[in-house]
Design an enzyme around this catalytic site. Sequence first.
Site, mmCIF file in Angstrom:
data_model
loop_
_atom_site.group_PDB
_atom_site.id
_atom_site.type_symbol
_atom_site.label_atom_id
_atom_site.label_comp_id
_atom_site.label_asym_id
_atom_site.label_seq_id
_atom_site.Cartn_x
_atom_site.Cartn_y
_atom_site.Cartn_z
ATOM 1 N N GLU A 1 -9.705 -10.018 10.804
ATOM 2 C CA GLU A 1 -9.142 -9.018 9.893
ATOM 3 C C GLU A 1 -10.267 -8.289 9.172
ATOM 4 O O GLU A 1 -11.319 -8.868 8.905
ATOM 5 C CB GLU A 1 -8.221 -9.708 8.872
ATOM 6 C CG GLU A 1 -6.941 -10.249 9.478
ATOM 7 C CD GLU A 1 -6.206 -9.197 10.284
ATOM 8 O OE1 GLU A 1 -5.726 -8.222 9.681
ATOM 9 O OE2 GLU A 1 -6.117 -9.330 11.518
ATOM 10 N N LYS B 1 32.058 26.155 1.909
ATOM 11 C CA LYS B 1 32.261 24.708 1.778
ATOM 12 C C LYS B 1 33.685 24.381 2.196
ATOM 13 O O LYS B 1 34.609 25.076 1.782
ATOM 14 C CB LYS B 1 32.037 24.304 0.321
ATOM 15 C CG LYS B 1 32.127 22.816 0.089
ATOM 16 C CD LYS B 1 32.756 22.464 -1.254
ATOM 17 C CE LYS B 1 34.255 22.703 -1.255
ATOM 18 N NZ LYS B 1 34.945 22.205 -2.446
ATOM 19 N N ARG C 1 0.802 -1.220 0.000
ATOM 20 C CA ARG C 1 0.000 0.000 0.000
ATOM 21 C C ARG C 1 0.841 1.278 0.000
ATOM 22 O O ARG C 1 0.341 2.369 -0.238
ATOM 23 C CB ARG C 1 -0.961 -0.026 1.213
ATOM 24 C CG ARG C 1 -2.077 -1.044 1.076
ATOM 25 C CD ARG C 1 -2.749 -1.377 2.407
ATOM 26 N NE ARG C 1 -1.980 -2.345 3.201
ATOM 27 C CZ ARG C 1 -2.369 -2.825 4.379
ATOM 28 N NH1 ARG C 1 -3.502 -2.430 4.911
ATOM 29 N NH2 ARG C 1 -1.614 -3.705 5.037
ATOM 30 N N LYS D 1 8.652 -0.945 3.047
ATOM 31 C CA LYS D 1 7.898 -0.059 3.951
ATOM 32 C C LYS D 1 8.640 0.251 5.253
ATOM 33 O O LYS D 1 8.701 1.409 5.670
ATOM 34 C CB LYS D 1 6.542 -0.678 4.285
ATOM 35 C CG LYS D 1 5.767 0.108 5.337
ATOM 36 C CD LYS D 1 4.346 -0.356 5.478
ATOM 37 C CE LYS D 1 4.260 -1.717 6.127
ATOM 38 N NZ LYS D 1 2.846 -2.122 6.316
ATOM 39 N N THR E 1 1.747 -12.954 8.844
ATOM 40 C CA THR E 1 2.416 -12.641 10.109
ATOM 41 C C THR E 1 2.598 -13.891 10.980
ATOM 42 O O THR E 1 3.571 -13.985 11.738
ATOM 43 C CB THR E 1 1.602 -11.589 10.893
ATOM 44 O OG1 THR E 1 0.217 -11.989 10.906
ATOM 45 C CG2 THR E 1 1.705 -10.222 10.253
HETATM 46 C C1 UD1 Z 1 -1.798 -6.618 11.078
HETATM 47 C C2 UD1 Z 1 -2.741 -7.512 11.862
HETATM 48 C C3 UD1 Z 1 -3.967 -6.701 12.236
HETATM 49 C C4 UD1 Z 1 -3.557 -5.496 13.063
HETATM 50 C C5 UD1 Z 1 -2.518 -4.663 12.315
HETATM 51 C C6 UD1 Z 1 -1.970 -3.616 13.259
HETATM 52 C C7 UD1 Z 1 -2.442 -9.798 11.033
HETATM 53 C C8 UD1 Z 1 -3.006 -10.878 10.200
HETATM 54 N N1 UD1 Z 1 -3.108 -8.655 11.067
HETATM 55 O O1 UD1 Z 1 -2.473 -6.244 9.881
HETATM 56 O O2 UD1 Z 1 -4.870 -7.511 12.993
HETATM 57 O O3 UD1 Z 1 -4.701 -4.699 13.356
HETATM 58 O O4 UD1 Z 1 -1.432 -5.483 11.868
HETATM 59 O O5 UD1 Z 1 -1.118 -2.701 12.633
HETATM 60 O O6 UD1 Z 1 -1.423 -9.986 11.674
HETATM 61 N N2 UD1 Z 1 4.924 -9.108 7.911
HETATM 62 C C9 UD1 Z 1 5.846 -10.116 7.882
HETATM 63 N N3 UD1 Z 1 5.627 -11.195 7.085
HETATM 64 C C10 UD1 Z 1 4.484 -11.326 6.330
HETATM 65 C C11 UD1 Z 1 3.536 -10.289 6.380
HETATM 66 C C12 UD1 Z 1 3.761 -9.201 7.189
HETATM 67 O O7 UD1 Z 1 6.886 -10.035 8.534
HETATM 68 O O8 UD1 Z 1 4.361 -12.330 5.630
HETATM 69 C C13 UD1 Z 1 5.192 -7.925 8.736
HETATM 70 C C14 UD1 Z 1 5.120 -6.631 7.955
HETATM 71 O O9 UD1 Z 1 6.398 -6.279 7.444
HETATM 72 C C15 UD1 Z 1 4.616 -5.644 8.987
HETATM 73 C C16 UD1 Z 1 3.815 -6.492 9.960
HETATM 74 O O10 UD1 Z 1 4.206 -7.829 9.726
HETATM 75 O O11 UD1 Z 1 5.691 -5.033 9.679
HETATM 76 C C17 UD1 Z 1 2.317 -6.347 9.751
HETATM 77 O O12 UD1 Z 1 1.991 -6.704 8.422
HETATM 78 P P1 UD1 Z 1 0.851 -5.968 7.593
HETATM 79 O O13 UD1 Z 1 0.726 -6.636 6.293
HETATM 80 O O14 UD1 Z 1 1.077 -4.519 7.609
HETATM 81 O O15 UD1 Z 1 -0.425 -6.346 8.487
HETATM 82 P P2 UD1 Z 1 -1.778 -5.514 8.625
HETATM 83 O O16 UD1 Z 1 -2.625 -5.752 7.442
HETATM 84 O O17 UD1 Z 1 -1.490 -4.122 8.980
HETATM 85 CA CA CA Z 2 0.339 -2.929 9.079
#
Ligand code: UD1
Ligand code: CA
Length: 491
Positions: free
Chosen positions: A165, A361, A22, A29, A88
């Site tokens: 979610e 400089k 996004r 990010k 995650t």
């Molecule tokens: C996640 C939570 C959501 C919460 C939100 C808070 C899940 C499924 N959802 O959603 O409930 O409200 O954060 O900010 O956990 N990441 C990894 N590996 C992956 C995917 C993501 O390490 O395969 C890391 C990303 O780099 C990021 C964090 O996990 O730092 C969160 O990932 P993101 O995709 O932003 O989750 P959200 O949709 O925000």
């Molecule tokens: Ca997030």
Amino acid sequence: MTQNTPHRPLAVVVLAAGQGTRMKSSLPKVLHRIGGRPLVGHVLDTALALSPDRIVVVVRHERDLVAGAILETVPDVVVVDQDDVPGTGRAVEQALDALDDDFAGDVLVLSGDVPLLDADTLAALVRAHRGGAVAATVLSATVDDATGYGRVIRDADGTVSRIVEQKDATAEEASVTEINAGVYVFEARALRTHLALVGTANAQGEKYLTDVVRLLRDSRLAVAAASAPDAGAALGVNDRVQLAEAARLLNARTVRRWQLEGVTVLDPATTWIDVTATLAPDVTVLPNTHLLRATVVGEGATVGPDTSLVDCEVGENAVVTRTDATLAVIGAGASVGPFAYLRPGTYLGAKGKIGTFVETKNSTIGDRSKVPHLSYIGDTTIGTGVNLGAGAITANYDDIAKHRTEIGDEVHTGSHNVFVAPVRIGDGAKTGAGAVIRKDVPAGALALSVAPQRNVEGWVEKNRPGTGAADVAAKARSAQKADDGAQEEDR
Ligand code: UD1
Ligand code: CA
């Protein structure tokens, strides 16, 4: 009296493997910066403040770039690579593999994109978790706009039942305003066994960490949710709008901290201070000022308005007005600007001056020395008590190499001088207006390089007859003649 309880190990897992779709960015990010530091850098900083037994960071997207930035901040973290299974939950599962099999403590999971939570809030979360007989504690926040976050779903009696979610939520679930901050404490063994049960049957086809909550409940294990004291600090950065919001909130916090330390900030909304900058008491910061990276401002100094300092050192009681400076040192009581441009390697001595429309400089300007107006000073060493006339230019580059200009103590130069480097001006020397200094000037000498002035009388009337200039010149000359004649008679 304190009791000697056995140490319960704490591991911190930081999630930083996602791409951050996004953000629509080629930069991962978690490497986008706020307050002068990448998002993940803030998270690591907070993690470090908790002094955990282990810190594990999970990376995948642009892993070398992300791992490099992480190891630069904290050299002794464990970096774990996430495989092709997205989500995650998978990220945490693989992080756990980096812990000892018999790790029997708690795991604090932090999101690399939730940068504003402070160590006090997280320490309280760990304490709350340890104080209750629960397998997991979720940090939650109640927000006005829950868009994009997972919702915390509670049973009728208020106990946490699961996290849904946004993309998987029914309309009723989506109307819940208590969100999951993406930060949790888990009992390590329960986390390990239940992560193994998480599938990918959801709207995003990902292995969600949040599903562990429901699975723990299915195993009759309790899950608590602790509310963040400052809901704004739970902000997750998913797009550039949230990035700007996070930067603003962090900056407001930084400005406030310095105000409480005795710094006057006239307009917090237009003052940007990196978390790495340091300000002394009785500094005044005027509107539209950016104090970035390792900038240090000494007691009583005034900076701004409209000033940007990157990695600069400003001495006590110095005044820096409408200036752009990088890697410059400004002495105590010195004055800079308005409209000055200080490039790397500029050293201005105590009570010195770099004035209006001056660029410097790689140059040292000694104590009490002044470059007040319209000048370029590059690759130059200037002694003490020097005054350079308006429009001094050091010609430091001959198309092939850079050369130095050396100016001694107490030198005063005329206006509009060019110093063709390499060249030296001795102590106490002077130069005439318009001089082009190509040869060294000995101490105490006056250097003149402009040809003597010659006036060609009557040139305009002769060569520009009929012009306005010729008319007024003719009148002035006849008036002068009449005047001279009258004076002659008086004698
Ligand atoms: C996640 C939570 C959501 C919460 C939100 C808070 C899940 C499924 N959802 O959603 O409930 O409200 O954060 O900010 O956990 N990441 C990894 N590996 C992956 C995917 C993501 O390490 O395969 C890391 C990303 O780099 C990021 C964090 O996990 O730092 C969160 O990932 P993101 O995709 O932003 O989750 P959200 O949709 O925000
Ligand atoms: Ca997030």
